[in-house]
Scaffold this active site. Sequence first.
Site, PDB file in Angstrom:
ATOM      1  N   GLY A  21      -5.997  -5.627  -0.268  1.00 24.82           N
ATOM      2  CA  GLY A  21      -4.772  -6.317   0.108  1.00 24.82           C
ATOM      3  C   GLY A  21      -5.068  -7.561   0.906  1.00 24.82           C
ATOM      4  O   GLY A  21      -6.187  -8.090   0.886  1.00 24.82           O
ATOM      5  N   GLY A  22      -4.068  -8.028   1.639  1.00 26.81           N
ATOM      6  CA  GLY A  22      -4.195  -9.280   2.357  1.00 26.81           C
ATOM      7  C   GLY A  22      -5.105  -9.217   3.556  1.00 26.81           C
ATOM      8  O   GLY A  22      -5.624 -10.238   4.003  1.00 26.81           O
ATOM      9  N   MET A  23      -5.350  -7.995   4.112  1.00 25.86           N
ATOM     10  CA  MET A  23      -6.151  -7.899   5.319  1.00 25.86           C
ATOM     11  C   MET A  23      -7.356  -6.983   5.164  1.00 25.86           C
ATOM     12  O   MET A  23      -8.368  -7.175   5.836  1.00 25.86           O
ATOM     13  CB  MET A  23      -5.295  -7.393   6.482  1.00 25.86           C
ATOM     14  CG  MET A  23      -5.968  -7.488   7.839  1.00 25.86           C
ATOM     15  SD  MET A  23      -4.959  -6.846   9.197  1.00 25.86           S
ATOM     16  CE  MET A  23      -5.300  -5.096   9.065  1.00 25.86           C
ATOM     17  N   ILE A  26      -9.752  -0.714   0.663  1.00 26.85           N
ATOM     18  CA  ILE A  26      -9.768   0.724   0.839  1.00 26.85           C
ATOM     19  C   ILE A  26     -10.735   1.348  -0.164  1.00 26.85           C
ATOM     20  O   ILE A  26     -10.730   1.000  -1.340  1.00 26.85           O
ATOM     21  CB  ILE A  26      -8.371   1.321   0.609  1.00 26.85           C
ATOM     22  CG1 ILE A  26      -7.337   0.619   1.470  1.00 26.85           C
ATOM     23  CG2 ILE A  26      -8.370   2.808   0.881  1.00 26.85           C
ATOM     24  CD1 ILE A  26      -7.557   0.751   2.930  1.00 26.85           C
ATOM     25  N   ASP A 150       7.516   0.052   9.563  1.00 25.29           N
ATOM     26  CA  ASP A 150       7.309  -0.016   8.109  1.00 25.29           C
ATOM     27  C   ASP A 150       7.563   1.348   7.469  1.00 25.29           C
ATOM     28  O   ASP A 150       6.852   1.753   6.548  1.00 25.29           O
ATOM     29  CB  ASP A 150       5.890  -0.499   7.809  1.00 25.29           C
ATOM     30  CG  ASP A 150       5.748  -1.046   6.387  1.00 25.29           C
ATOM     31  OD1 ASP A 150       6.797  -1.307   5.743  1.00 25.29           O
ATOM     32  OD2 ASP A 150       4.608  -1.205   5.921  1.00 25.29           O
TER      33      ASP A 150
END
Length: 524
Positions: A21-23, A26, A150
């Site tokens: 993902g953006g950060m 996994i 979230d």
Amino acid sequence: MPPSLPARLGRYEVVGHLATGGMAEIFLCKLHGPSGFERPVVVKRILPYLARQKQFVDMFVDEARIISRIRHPNVVQVQELAQDDGELLLVLEYLEGESVASLMRRAKLTGISIAPALAAHMVSLACTGLHAAHELLADDGTPFGLVHRDVSPQNLFVTFAGEVKVLDFGIAKAKDRESRTEAGQSKGKLEYMSPEQSKGEPLDRRSDVFALGIVLYELVTGKRLFRRGSPMATLDAIHREPVIPPSRTTEGIPPELDRIVLTALARSPDGRFATAAEMARHLQIFARAQEPGALEGERVAALMQQLFSDRRAEKAELLRRVRVGAPVGELPEAEVDGTVELPAVVAPATEIAMTLPLAPTYASAPVSGRSGSLAVAAIAGGAVLAVAGSALYWSTHRAQQIADVDAAPTTATAAATAPQPPEVRVVVDTDPPGCEVLVDGTLRGTSPLQLPLARSTEAVRLVVQKAGFEPYARTFAPNRDEQVMVRLRASPTALPSVARPTAGGPRPSAAPTASATSTVRKWD
């Protein structure tokens, strides 16, 4: 093994890649123990190109610190925060099951409805896990002030054994986080935000209660509560549209559950359950009254077996191979039935115009690999580690949430003494797109448009217009960055004639005026 896939991460052998993902990225890994013992784990690693940027490292460490403090059966467990050659690794328990998002999609696909009592039981478990997080104490014994921010079907996980786990505290708010969110920013999935969260206002635990109400509504009805055709329409639904009681959209839902859902979804935080534990108690009382003597955990496990027998067998074989050291091959997909769309709750048509503070935006790395969670307790669904903010950029073809990151804390003194830029940025987003945007009668472009304006306390007049629609007009002083979101109302009459010189050209003698029937709505 692909050349980009590391063989090991610290003391963990990499089995396969799950998501990027953006950060962070996994991995499914295994830990070797004595006598040939091998245990599967999930390892989350910050992306290498972000590993030297303090704000991302702080966010990563904050997530580990927060989750490691929470010891509750309904919250995913952190096993360690490790380092491998200077890289930070967050190691989490491996869970066998599916996200609530996958559960709802599979139920829709198979035509199997989720009993109201069973839905209430599952959400009550999520409530108890979140309450444990909300009750967390800081080192000095004072409340930690944790808010998940979230809560969504992607971040609630149901195991094949009938347990429910809360996942992904990556953007949680707490009073002593190293990373901070600037005032006016919001983080989370837009369709599951509380009204106060979507406006970037200060939050407390009752914001998570609102999100739990949305999840409960969708789980029991099989319909998306606030999904609309555009981000602006979603915001309007969250803030203004009356919530239709679940029993009026779906047969077989008792009115007692309506009261619980509508209390959680009160627009004012004061009208909601004061805590997630209070909501859990009401849900448990409801579930027991509906089905006295039922063993809810066993019934959840039976439902998971009924819906996911194929997935359960596939993952059981994966775990068997991991434990005996056999080649694993291709990992099962993290989320299933991704093409299945749940219908949205039918809402009345509205016309809106709203203004939001414009948060700083940062370019987000493209999302690749698997999304969601193969019992991946580190990420979930659409977030895929990129954190969506309140600044929304709409292209003419689709809406895209721009990822934001936590900014360094600012003090009142610093804010007061910092020099102000000579220009402000006004982002104009419209429905429909392609509207003409005029400032003091001068055409500045068509929407979506980032509009630089000279910072001033003197008012300017903004007009948004398009043939076949009633124009929108607003007078304001351009003294801060902001986003103007406008939905124009179709008009049976032609657009009034307005002089539209280009920027830098001669200006008309009078500013245009909006139609008398134009509707302008402001935030409550």
